[in-house]
Motif scaffolding. Structure first.
Motif, PDB file in Angstrom:
ATOM      1  N   LYS A   1       0.863  -1.180   0.000  1.00 42.92           N
ATOM      2  CA  LYS A   1       0.000   0.000   0.000  1.00 42.92           C
ATOM      3  C   LYS A   1       0.899   1.230   0.000  1.00 42.92           C
ATOM      4  O   LYS A   1       1.756   1.366   0.875  1.00 42.92           O
ATOM      5  N   PRO A   2       0.740   2.111  -0.983  1.00 42.64           N
ATOM      6  CA  PRO A   2       1.598   3.291  -1.033  1.00 42.64           C
ATOM      7  C   PRO A   2       1.412   4.158   0.212  1.00 42.64           C
ATOM      8  O   PRO A   2       0.288   4.398   0.642  1.00 42.64           O
ATOM      9  N   GLU A   3       2.531   4.555   0.788  1.00 37.23           N
ATOM     10  CA  GLU A   3       2.477   5.377   1.980  1.00 37.23           C
ATOM     11  C   GLU A   3       3.552   6.450   1.860  1.00 37.23           C
ATOM     12  O   GLU A   3       4.746   6.164   1.897  1.00 37.23           O
ATOM     13  N   LEU A   4       3.132   7.691   1.675  1.00 39.90           N
ATOM     14  CA  LEU A   4       4.064   8.804   1.552  1.00 39.90           C
ATOM     15  C   LEU A   4       4.316   9.362   2.945  1.00 39.90           C
ATOM     16  O   LEU A   4       3.481  10.071   3.504  1.00 39.90           O
ATOM     17  N   ASP A   5       5.462   9.002   3.524  1.00 33.36           N
ATOM     18  CA  ASP A   5       5.797   9.481   4.858  1.00 33.36           C
ATOM     19  C   ASP A   5       7.259   9.910   4.891  1.00 33.36           C
ATOM     20  O   ASP A   5       7.962   9.863   3.877  1.00 33.36           O
ATOM     21  N   HIS A   6       7.716  10.340   6.057  1.00 32.48           N
ATOM     22  CA  HIS A   6       9.085  10.837   6.193  1.00 32.48           C
ATOM     23  C   HIS A   6      10.123   9.775   5.860  1.00 32.48           C
ATOM     24  O   HIS A   6      11.159  10.081   5.281  1.00 32.48           O
ATOM     25  N   ARG A   7       9.854   8.533   6.173  1.00 34.49           N
ATOM     26  CA  ARG A   7      10.816   7.466   5.870  1.00 34.49           C
ATOM     27  C   ARG A   7      10.994   7.299   4.355  1.00 34.49           C
ATOM     28  O   ARG A   7      12.116   7.142   3.873  1.00 34.49           O
ATOM     29  N   LEU A   8       9.888   7.316   3.621  1.00 34.05           N
ATOM     30  CA  LEU A   8       9.971   7.169   2.169  1.00 34.05           C
ATOM     31  C   LEU A   8      10.732   8.344   1.553  1.00 34.05           C
ATOM     32  O   LEU A   8      11.585   8.155   0.688  1.00 34.05           O
ATOM     33  N   ILE A   9      10.436   9.543   2.009  1.00 32.97           N
ATOM     34  CA  ILE A   9      11.075  10.733   1.431  1.00 32.97           C
ATOM     35  C   ILE A   9      12.575  10.747   1.721  1.00 32.97           C
ATOM     36  O   ILE A   9      13.393  10.895   0.810  1.00 32.97           O
ATOM     37  N   VAL A  10      12.961  10.558   2.992  1.00 31.52           N
ATOM     38  CA  VAL A  10      14.386  10.572   3.344  1.00 31.52           C
ATOM     39  C   VAL A  10      15.108   9.405   2.675  1.00 31.52           C
ATOM     40  O   VAL A  10      16.201   9.572   2.110  1.00 31.52           O
ATOM     41  N   GLY A  11      14.512   8.222   2.709  1.00 28.31           N
ATOM     42  CA  GLY A  11      15.135   7.066   2.075  1.00 28.31           C
ATOM     43  C   GLY A  11      15.313   7.250   0.574  1.00 28.31           C
ATOM     44  O   GLY A  11      16.359   6.900   0.011  1.00 28.31           O
ATOM     45  N   SER A  12      14.318   7.823  -0.086  1.00 25.31           N
ATOM     46  CA  SER A  12      14.404   8.069  -1.525  1.00 25.31           C
ATOM     47  C   SER A  12      15.506   9.060  -1.859  1.00 25.31           C
ATOM     48  O   SER A  12      16.251   8.875  -2.827  1.00 25.31           O
ATOM     49  N   VAL A  13      15.608  10.098  -1.053  1.00 23.19           N
ATOM     50  CA  VAL A  13      16.661  11.097  -1.281  1.00 23.19           C
ATOM     51  C   VAL A  13      18.040  10.463  -1.102  1.00 23.19           C
ATOM     52  O   VAL A  13      18.935  10.652  -1.939  1.00 23.19           O
ATOM     53  N   LEU A  14      18.231   9.710  -0.016  1.00 24.84           N
ATOM     54  CA  LEU A  14      19.528   9.068   0.221  1.00 24.84           C
ATOM     55  C   LEU A  14      19.854   8.051  -0.876  1.00 24.84           C
ATOM     56  O   LEU A  14      20.986   7.986  -1.362  1.00 24.84           O
ATOM     57  N   PHE A  15      18.854   7.257  -1.283  1.00 25.92           N
ATOM     58  CA  PHE A  15      19.057   6.298  -2.362  1.00 25.92           C
ATOM     59  C   PHE A  15      19.450   7.023  -3.647  1.00 25.92           C
ATOM     60  O   PHE A  15      20.387   6.634  -4.338  1.00 25.92           O
ATOM     61  N   GLY A  16      18.742   8.101  -3.958  1.00 25.54           N
ATOM     62  CA  GLY A  16      19.021   8.864  -5.175  1.00 25.54           C
ATOM     63  C   GLY A  16      20.410   9.474  -5.177  1.00 25.54           C
ATOM     64  O   GLY A  16      21.097   9.481  -6.205  1.00 25.54           O
ATOM     65  N   ILE A  17      20.844   9.979  -4.028  1.00 23.63           N
ATOM     66  CA  ILE A  17      22.194  10.544  -3.940  1.00 23.63           C
ATOM     67  C   ILE A  17      23.231   9.450  -4.198  1.00 23.63           C
ATOM     68  O   ILE A  17      24.166   9.636  -4.984  1.00 23.63           O
ATOM     69  N   GLY A  18      23.064   8.312  -3.542  1.00 26.07           N
ATOM     70  CA  GLY A  18      24.000   7.206  -3.750  1.00 26.07           C
ATOM     71  C   GLY A  18      23.982   6.699  -5.182  1.00 26.07           C
ATOM     72  O   GLY A  18      25.035   6.419  -5.774  1.00 26.07           O
ATOM     73  N   TRP A  19      22.794   6.604  -5.751  1.00 24.99           N
ATOM     74  CA  TRP A  19      22.659   6.139  -7.137  1.00 24.99           C
ATOM     75  C   TRP A  19      23.340   7.107  -8.088  1.00 24.99           C
ATOM     76  O   TRP A  19      24.050   6.713  -9.011  1.00 24.99           O
ATOM     77  N   GLY A  20      23.135   8.400  -7.855  1.00 31.36           N
ATOM     78  CA  GLY A  20      23.741   9.406  -8.724  1.00 31.36           C
ATOM     79  C   GLY A  20      25.256   9.437  -8.613  1.00 31.36           C
ATOM     80  O   GLY A  20      25.959   9.614  -9.608  1.00 31.36           O
ATOM     81  N   LEU A  21      25.763   9.283  -7.396  1.00 32.36           N
ATOM     82  CA  LEU A  21      27.214   9.319  -7.203  1.00 32.36           C
ATOM     83  C   LEU A  21      27.901   8.084  -7.776  1.00 32.36           C
ATOM     84  O   LEU A  21      28.958   8.183  -8.400  1.00 32.36           O
ATOM     85  N   ALA A  22      27.313   6.924  -7.545  1.00 29.19           N
ATOM     86  CA  ALA A  22      27.960   5.677  -7.954  1.00 29.19           C
ATOM     87  C   ALA A  22      27.475   5.157  -9.301  1.00 29.19           C
ATOM     88  O   ALA A  22      28.186   4.432  -9.977  1.00 29.19           O
ATOM     89  N   GLY A  23      26.248   5.482  -9.667  1.00 32.60           N
ATOM     90  CA  GLY A  23      25.684   4.942 -10.898  1.00 32.60           C
ATOM     91  C   GLY A  23      25.228   3.502 -10.746  1.00 32.60           C
ATOM     92  O   GLY A  23      25.025   2.800 -11.727  1.00 32.60           O
ATOM     93  N   LEU A  24      25.094   3.053  -9.497  1.00 35.64           N
ATOM     94  CA  LEU A  24      24.670   1.673  -9.231  1.00 35.64           C
ATOM     95  C   LEU A  24      23.592   1.668  -8.160  1.00 35.64           C
ATOM     96  O   LEU A  24      23.608   2.478  -7.253  1.00 35.64           O
ATOM     97  N   CYS A  25      22.665   0.750  -8.286  1.00 39.26           N
ATOM     98  CA  CYS A  25      21.732   0.468  -7.206  1.00 39.26           C
ATOM     99  C   CYS A  25      21.982  -0.993  -6.809  1.00 39.26           C
ATOM    100  O   CYS A  25      22.830  -1.654  -7.405  1.00 39.26           O
ATOM    101  N   PRO A  26      21.300  -1.517  -5.794  1.00 38.22           N
ATOM    102  CA  PRO A  26      21.689  -2.831  -5.253  1.00 38.22           C
ATOM    103  C   PRO A  26      21.798  -3.967  -6.259  1.00 38.22           C
ATOM    104  O   PRO A  26      22.776  -4.722  -6.226  1.00 38.22           O
ATOM    105  N   GLY A  27      20.835  -4.135  -7.141  1.00 45.24           N
ATOM    106  CA  GLY A  27      20.900  -5.245  -8.100  1.00 45.24           C
ATOM    107  C   GLY A  27      22.110  -5.166  -9.012  1.00 45.24           C
ATOM    108  O   GLY A  27      22.915  -6.112  -9.077  1.00 45.24           O
ATOM    109  N   PRO A  28      22.299  -4.066  -9.730  1.00 42.87           N
ATOM    110  CA  PRO A  28      23.484  -3.952 -10.576  1.00 42.87           C
ATOM    111  C   PRO A  28      24.793  -3.986  -9.789  1.00 42.87           C
ATOM    112  O   PRO A  28      25.807  -4.454 -10.294  1.00 42.87           O
TER     113      PRO A  28
END
Length: 143
Positions: A76-103
């Motif tokens: 169930k989609p839930e827009l809360d502080h955890r999703l927002i902060v986690g998305s931002v941190l994930f995006g920063i890491g993805w942008g810096l490294a060019g990798l997410c967990p699977g790749p």
């Protein structure tokens, strides 16, 4: 039987990442470079993943997996502080490294020392995430 299905699914995922070029960090960074040399190919990879999953969710309603158990309920989609902060941190890491967990996992065989360092740092972040999440919850509840 579940291990066989997991192996087949994981192999398909890994081969798909390699064939599509999603283990190539410059290709992923090209997707993120919207105002520069933008590479839209990641959209096709995402569409190639989202569309079959959408169909699979629809087809599995009321059915049981071949290997036993039951299918998980759609989240169930839930827009809360955890999703927002986690998305931002994930995006920063993805942008810096060019990798997410699977790749990142798929690139271990050819990523050299940098790929290994990224994987260790990613695991450290995953281990630290529950404590960070609890702190975020306390801050959100105090506000």
């Amino acid at each position: 039987m579940r291990i066989v299905f997991a192996f087949v699914a994981g192999s398909l995922f890994g081969v798909g990442l390699l064939i599509s070029g999603m283990t190539n960090t410059t290709k992923v960074q090209g997707w993120l470079d919207v105002f520069g040399n933008w590479d839209p190919t990641l959209a096709f990879v995402m569409g190639g993943a989202i569309l079959p999953m959408l169909i699979a969710w629809r087809l599995t309603r009321g059915r049981a997996p071949l290997a036993g158990g039951q299918f998980p309920a759609p989240p169930k989609p839930e827009l809360d502080h955890r999703l927002i902060v986690g998305s931002v941190l994930f995006g920063i890491g993805w942008g810096l490294a060019g990798l997410c967990p699977g790749p990142a996992m798929a690139s271990l065989s050819f990523g050299g020392l940098g790929g290994g360092v990224f994987l260790v740092a990613m695991i450290a972040g995953m281990l630290a995430a529950p404590k960070l999440g609890a702190q975020l919850d306390r801050l959100a509840n105090a506000a």
